[in-house]
Design a protein around this motif. Sequence first.
Motif, short mmCIF file in Angstrom:
data_model
loop_
_atom_site.label_atom_id
_atom_site.label_comp_id
_atom_site.label_asym_id
_atom_site.label_seq_id
_atom_site.Cartn_x
_atom_site.Cartn_y
_atom_site.Cartn_z
N ILE A 2 0.84 -1.20 0.00
CA ILE A 2 0.00 0.00 0.00
C ILE A 2 0.87 1.25 0.00
O ILE A 2 0.60 2.23 -0.73
CB ILE A 2 -0.94 -0.02 1.22
CG1 ILE A 2 -1.96 -1.15 1.08
CG2 ILE A 2 -1.67 1.32 1.35
CD1 ILE A 2 -2.82 -1.34 2.31
N VAL A 3 1.94 1.24 0.81
CA VAL A 3 2.85 2.40 0.85
C VAL A 3 3.53 2.60 -0.50
O VAL A 3 3.64 3.73 -0.99
CB VAL A 3 3.90 2.21 1.97
CG1 VAL A 3 5.01 3.23 1.85
CG2 VAL A 3 3.24 2.32 3.34
N PHE A 4 3.97 1.49 -1.12
CA PHE A 4 4.63 1.59 -2.42
C PHE A 4 3.69 2.21 -3.46
O PHE A 4 4.05 3.16 -4.17
CB PHE A 4 5.08 0.21 -2.88
CG PHE A 4 5.84 0.20 -4.18
CD1 PHE A 4 7.19 0.45 -4.21
CD2 PHE A 4 5.17 -0.05 -5.37
CE1 PHE A 4 7.89 0.45 -5.41
CE2 PHE A 4 5.85 -0.04 -6.58
CZ PHE A 4 7.22 0.20 -6.59
N VAL A 5 2.47 1.67 -3.53
CA VAL A 5 1.49 2.20 -4.50
C VAL A 5 1.13 3.64 -4.15
O VAL A 5 0.99 4.50 -5.04
CB VAL A 5 0.23 1.31 -4.51
CG1 VAL A 5 -0.85 1.91 -5.41
CG2 VAL A 5 0.59 -0.09 -4.99
N GLY A 6 1.00 3.94 -2.84
CA GLY A 6 0.65 5.29 -2.43
C GLY A 6 1.72 6.31 -2.79
O GLY A 6 1.41 7.41 -3.27
N VAL A 7 2.99 5.94 -2.56
CA VAL A 7 4.08 6.87 -2.89
C VAL A 7 4.16 7.07 -4.41
O VAL A 7 4.38 8.20 -4.89
CB VAL A 7 5.42 6.34 -2.34
CG1 VAL A 7 6.58 7.20 -2.81
CG2 VAL A 7 5.39 6.33 -0.81
#
Length: 769
Positions: free
Chosen positions: A522-527
């Motif tokens: 989720i963090v990867f996609v969000g960033v």
Amino acid sequence: MRFLKVFVVFLALNVSGNVLAGEISSDIWAKELNTIEDFARNAKGDKASLSDYRKRVSRVRNEAIKNRNDLKKELVSIQKLLNTLGVKPEKDSPPELAEISSKREFYTKKVAIIKAHLAEAGLTLARTEELEKTFSSLSRERLIENIIEHKASPLSPTVIISAVPELFSIVDTIIKSPVEWYKTPKYKITSSSPVLLAMLAAIFIGWFIKKWLLEKFGYDSSLKKPAYARRLLGAFTAAVARGVIPAAIMAAFFYWLSSPQAIIHGLFAEMLGAVLLVFLWLVLVKAFSRVVLNPDLPTWRLTNISSVKASSINYRVNLLALLLAINGFLHFTAGKLTFSEELTSFYTGIITCLELLCILTLTKKWLWERDESEEKTPAKTKKDYWLILRSIVKFLALIGAVSCLVGYINFGEFILSRLLFSGGVIGILLLGHGLVHDSISMLHHADFITKNLDVESTTLKKIYFWLHKAVEPILCIIGIMVMLPSWGVPKEDVLRWTAKIFTGFSIGEATLSLVDVTFAIIVFVGVIALSRLAQRILMDKVLSETSLEKSLQHSLSSGISYIGVIAAFAASIIVIGIDLTNLAMIAGALSVGIGFGLQNVVNNFVSGIIILIERPIKVGDWVVVNDQEGVVKQINIRATELETWQRASIIIPNAEIISNAVTNLTHKDSYGRIEIPVGVAYGSDTNKVKEILFECAKNHADIMSKPEISVEFKNFGDSSLDFKLYCYTSNVHNRRHIASELRFDIDNKFRQENIEIPFPQRVIHMATD
């Protein structure tokens, strides 16, 4: 130095307190676990006792885990201080200060004590794990003992002869209960008049609310193809209006019957209450079955089946609900009146068998097969899954029905209750599946993501495709976790497995957790999404207002994209909790081996960065690379995209652009020279030809005056006098169009001046005999 001494004393007191707490906890845990192990060895007690002792084991395990985590944190902090002091000097080395030596000795002892308590906590966790396995085994053994208990068969003549007269006698007692109540002078209608009026008012208000809900949020016949979310809202409204509201009124009446102020009492009140519960159950089942299957309104149906199947399934579900209601009523009556073992065996076995046979009718093949009208695209795998599930349900229902008839009534009831519970869970998951898919489809058609996050439509389709595919396994896992306890797997085991999946499991010194991995994704996609949003804002709001070239704006935007990928990768690594030092060591060890395999990828990646920095080519440039000509459309991490004049895309690795010669027709500016060769017939006025060519170029709006226009007499050709016109344009991208217009103009002028453009001439000598 004084401050350091105070800090060391404080740390020592803190560690000593925690260590002392660990010692006390270890003793308490040991005593508690010894008591639980004694209970497990004796294997006595009912199901409630087993559950209570399992809770005690779980409490000890949770305390041990918390204590272990606290000790690990303290160990890390002390180990850092110990590492700061350095290694103890060798014998031949100069002696160190006594204060440093005492501190090292102090910290070394504390490290040893903490490690000892960590070992004790680990031992406690190992004991709790063994006890949990023991209790799971005991639970399974008791479940098996219960369901394989053999009772008298309901078809046995002895059971029938004893049970039938008793059943008639009980029915007679129930029928006479209103008369017995009426004969007793203990009821007063006047004292209950307000309650009765309140009940009538509740019925009227409930009818009004039902009508309002159905008109406001119910089914709308004017909508020909309502979305799944709208269908779900209509179904929920119909379920509340036709099921929940009437059931709530019945439940209130039942509560009033159970109160001391009720005018009805005794056996009549209890039987009337049981009848109310039966009707409450039937009303709820009928309402929810109708809103899900909706036989009369196919466009509002939540399930993708035909009307014939919906009607048939709805009838069978209501019949099964009626049998369950009768069974529940008899169980309730058995608790109020004394039933013999023969009568209990007779009615339980017969009704349970009928219920399982009703479930068996729901497994008919034609109800589970998809019609051509129900599925526009082939779905063979889905069809196979449903047929496999149908076969399992059919087999279990048949086994349960036969078990009831031969006397294994508990086993039949076990199969029945589990099939009903599992069916309810699957139904709820199917509704959730449809709702999630509809929500994803709504997001897919939203323009916000495409416009603001700079995501291509093809990429977006892939994302939504995988989101659709991820929904099914997630719902399957949830369903299995919910259904497993009902089929004999202890709830505590399921919770423990779930906790291990979510909280993580250790592989060496690393701990992998589903929560951490999911959060990292989720963090990867969000960033990445934030970097795309920043890239879009930079291009549309900031760079567009500057005087920078479009190509430079694109380079800056691409730089944001590069930074976003690196930041997303680093953030996801940090979230997972991977030690960057270990990661660097692993990367260093594998760099040689991986380097050969990823050499081209790394080469292209670095070449892409060089292209963005040096800018030998830019977005919008007209270039020629290895006989490939086109306009640069995109400079990506690995390759550069060219668009040819035929609107075809050519993907060229960045390394080829850096290592090979590249012709860039618009490197510094968009100026370009146009060359037009012209041939005229021998005998033409060459000065006139030069004048016409010069005039045609001069009169064209897109031809620049400087550099100057020139006409060159190239050669005396085989068939013509060869000239070449040289002129310049400020927009080289229109060079072909400008050259074409010049040729049209030259042809017209030559025709007006009778200047001939000759055909190629060949003189052929014929040999003569």
